[in-house]
Design an enzyme around this catalytic site. Structure first.
Site, PDB file in Angstrom:
ATOM      1  N   TYR A 174     -13.182   5.867 -15.108  1.00  0.00           N
ATOM      2  CA  TYR A 174     -12.953   4.526 -14.392  1.00  0.00           C
ATOM      3  C   TYR A 174     -13.318   3.518 -15.283  1.00  0.00           C
ATOM      4  O   TYR A 174     -12.902   2.503 -15.099  1.00  0.00           O
ATOM      5  CB  TYR A 174     -13.906   4.856 -13.234  1.00  0.00           C
ATOM      6  CG  TYR A 174     -13.997   3.577 -12.221  1.00  0.00           C
ATOM      7  CD1 TYR A 174     -13.008   3.457 -11.268  1.00  0.00           C
ATOM      8  CD2 TYR A 174     -14.786   2.852 -12.464  1.00  0.00           C
ATOM      9  CE1 TYR A 174     -12.792   2.503 -10.481  1.00  0.00           C
ATOM     10  CE2 TYR A 174     -14.946   1.418 -11.292  1.00  0.00           C
ATOM     11  CZ  TYR A 174     -13.973   1.587 -10.265  1.00  0.00           C
ATOM     12  OH  TYR A 174     -13.851   0.495  -9.542  1.00  0.00           O
ATOM     13  N   ASP A 225       0.747  -1.210  -0.054  1.00  0.00           N
ATOM     14  CA  ASP A 225       0.074   0.027   0.009  1.00  0.00           C
ATOM     15  C   ASP A 225       0.997   1.329  -0.014  1.00  0.00           C
ATOM     16  O   ASP A 225       2.170   1.238   0.486  1.00  0.00           O
ATOM     17  CB  ASP A 225      -0.870  -0.095   1.405  1.00  0.00           C
ATOM     18  CG  ASP A 225      -2.003   0.877   0.969  1.00  0.00           C
ATOM     19  OD1 ASP A 225      -3.211   0.198   0.670  1.00  0.00           O
ATOM     20  OD2 ASP A 225      -1.930   2.039   1.083  1.00  0.00           O
ATOM     21  N   LYS A 245     -10.948   0.165 -16.108  1.00  0.00           N
ATOM     22  CA  LYS A 245     -11.404  -1.140 -15.852  1.00  0.00           C
ATOM     23  C   LYS A 245     -11.501  -1.887 -17.260  1.00  0.00           C
ATOM     24  O   LYS A 245     -11.314  -3.356 -16.996  1.00  0.00           O
ATOM     25  CB  LYS A 245     -12.613  -1.158 -14.836  1.00  0.00           C
ATOM     26  CG  LYS A 245     -12.378  -0.511 -13.699  1.00  0.00           C
ATOM     27  CD  LYS A 245     -11.519  -1.497 -12.683  1.00  0.00           C
ATOM     28  CE  LYS A 245     -11.354  -0.995 -11.401  1.00  0.00           C
ATOM     29  NZ  LYS A 245     -10.373  -2.099 -10.570  1.00  0.00           N
TER      30      LYS A 245
END
Length: 254
Positions: A159, A40, A163
């Protein structure tokens, strides 16, 4: 063998596992016997999650949109005996402008979304594949979205495009590296209730509007996603590659 769980002996790295679905999947992998790596860019969150799992976990700070950062993470893990044979490419962003339909989409929102979601996933796969080729195989699982396959993404141009690119990338990489024993699949969750989506879950109108588009009549939970991830990471999913597994309550298929 008696006492073994599905992921005993495996080392799994999950990007974006400082919170949300990524964290839930990583913690489930640990319960199923894997050594786990919290990857992360939020150092405090990554350290907290790894500490909560215990000795079978470690963390790395990585910005998936930065090739130097991704390369260093994989190379350092390999040098330290933590080379992953399971990688979940989960990290991503969903950015919003005033109007995210294509005619009015801000170019910076487009660039940042593609850079993180699409390029970041490409970089994750690039170095995961390099690692797994040296280890005679492994499993890569990429988190997709119904917005890549249906009109659900009508208001989320950047977005949805990022994807959709990911879905195509998975098929290509799966075909290109099957002979190396590397399996690559996509898991497609619908709206999943985690701490990261409280702005929606705390708004009854917005929540009802989303759930109303899910045929099974409820939002997803991290537990709904975890089981499919374990399947694909383990020997139970050994014959699955290049596939897309919808865990979206029927949103993308009905």
């Amino acid at each position: 063998m008696p006492g073994q769980t599905p992921l005993t002996g495996r080392t799994a790295l999950v990007t974006g596992s400082g919170a949300g679905i990524g964290r839930a999947v990583l913690e489930r992998f640990a319960r199923e016997g894997a050594r786990v790596i919290v990857a992360d860019r939020d150092a405090a969150a990554a350290e907290e999650v790894a500490a909560g799992v215990g000795a079978s976990a470690r963390y790395v700070i990585v910005d998936i949109s930065d090739e130097t950062s991704v390369r260093a993470a994989f190379e350092n893990l390999g040098a330290e005996g933590w080379a992953p044979d399971v990688v979940v490419a989960n990290a991503g962003v969903q950015l919003f402008g005033e109007d995210d339909r294509v005619a009015d989409l801000d170019l910076e929102v487009w660039r940042r979304t593609i850079e993180t979601n699409f390029t970041g996933t490409f970089l994750t796969l690039k170095y995961a594949v390099r690692t797994m080729r040296d280890r005679s195989g492994g499993s890569i699982i990429v988190v997709g979205s119904p917005t890549a396959i249906t009109g659900e993404g009508a208001d989320f141009t950047a977005y949805s495009a990022s994807k959709a690119g990911i879905h195509g990338l998975v098929r290509t990489v799966a075909a290109g590296y099957a002979a190396d024993g590397i399996r690559v699949n996509t898991v497609v969750p619908a709206y999943t209730e985690t701490a990261l989506v409280t702005t929606i879950s705390d708004d009854p109108t917005a929540h009802s509007a989303i759930v109303g588009r899910i045929p099974l009549g409820r939002a997803g939970t991290p537990r709904d996603v975890e089981g499919v991830m374990v399947l694909l990471a383990s020997d139970d999913g050994a014959f699955a590659t290049g596939a897309s597994f919808a865990v979206d309550g029927g949103m993308s298929t009905l």
